[in-house]
Design a protein around this motif. Structure first.
Motif, PDB file in Angstrom:
ATOM      1  N   THR A 188      37.280  39.022  31.811  1.00  0.00           N
ATOM      2  CA  THR A 188      36.959  38.750  33.221  1.00  0.00           C
ATOM      3  C   THR A 188      37.224  37.305  33.633  1.00  0.00           C
ATOM      4  O   THR A 188      37.571  37.057  34.781  1.00  0.00           O
ATOM      5  N   GLU A 234      39.569  37.870  36.882  1.00  0.00           N
ATOM      6  CA  GLU A 234      38.983  37.619  38.212  1.00  0.00           C
ATOM      7  C   GLU A 234      39.784  36.625  39.044  1.00  0.00           C
ATOM      8  O   GLU A 234      39.606  36.556  40.255  1.00  0.00           O
ATOM      9  N   LYS A 252      39.239  42.821  45.668  1.00  0.00           N
ATOM     10  CA  LYS A 252      39.272  41.433  45.184  1.00  0.00           C
ATOM     11  C   LYS A 252      40.711  40.950  45.048  1.00  0.00           C
ATOM     12  O   LYS A 252      41.037  39.818  45.401  1.00  0.00           O
TER      13      LYS A 252
END
Length: 192
Positions: free
Chosen positions: A87, A91, A121
């Motif tokens: 992550t 991200e 996202k």
């Protein structure tokens, strides 16, 4: 002058290549194809990487490499799990978010829930990411939000080469979504 230039230009070019280029690349022995790795060798390398990451789990780039390897091997649930360990890197990268969403969707129940969150996202990071736009349209289509699916796919269509197979495929998807939005969709799509 022209004769001197015709003689010196190739010599200067070869001399420059000799200093800055890779002269060994001109040797036919160096241009022979390298032997291909067998499926067992690749599997072994992937398993070694997985073992190394179990011993040293704080390597997000290693997890991404493992996730991509699992994807290429068709091990989608394991790929999604590996992306989940990365992550810190995922991200921050729209393409990795889209890849993670894809693996979750394939190994789970489509784009519902977490995959859609990841795609949103990705689009916040890069509103013109082709993969994220494609999956955003697919997620909307799965939820029978056909007009919104068409909007995402139209944005994607603007990014792909106009005469490509991908452009034709996206155009067909847009037409299908618009047809379903107007209530005139195909029998197969209505059955979904």
């Amino acid at each position: 002058t022209a004769l001197i230039i015709m003689i010196l230009l190739p010599l200067v070019g070869l001399g420059g290549y000799g200093l800055l280029g890779n002269p060994r690349a001109l040797d036919p022995a160096n241009t022979q194809p390298q032997p291909r790795m067998s499926a067992d060798q690749i599997e072994g390398m992937v398993e070694k990487l997985a073992e190394r990451l179990k011993q040293n789990p704080d390597d997000p780039n290693g997890w991404v490499m493992l996730a991509r390897s699992y994807k290429m091997m068709g091990r989608y649930a394991e790929s999604a799990e590996a992306y989940g360990h990365a992550t810190a890197v995922v991200e921050k990268d729209a393409m990795l978010l889209a890849d993670f969403a894809e693996m979750l969707a394939i190994s789970g129940d489509g784009f519902k829930g977490k995959p859609t969150e990841l795609i949103n996202k990705a689009l916040r990071l890069d509103p013109k990411n082709p993969k994220a736009l494609a999956f955003a349209g697919t997620a909307e289509f799965e939820q029978k939000k056909f007009s919104q699916a068409a909007i995402y796919w139209e944005q994607l269509l603007a990014l792909v080469p106009p005469e490509s197979d991908l452009a034709r495929s996206v155009s067909n998807s847009i037409a299908e979504a618009k047809s379903l939005a107007s209530g005139k969709g195909s029998i197969m799509a209505r059955a979904q």
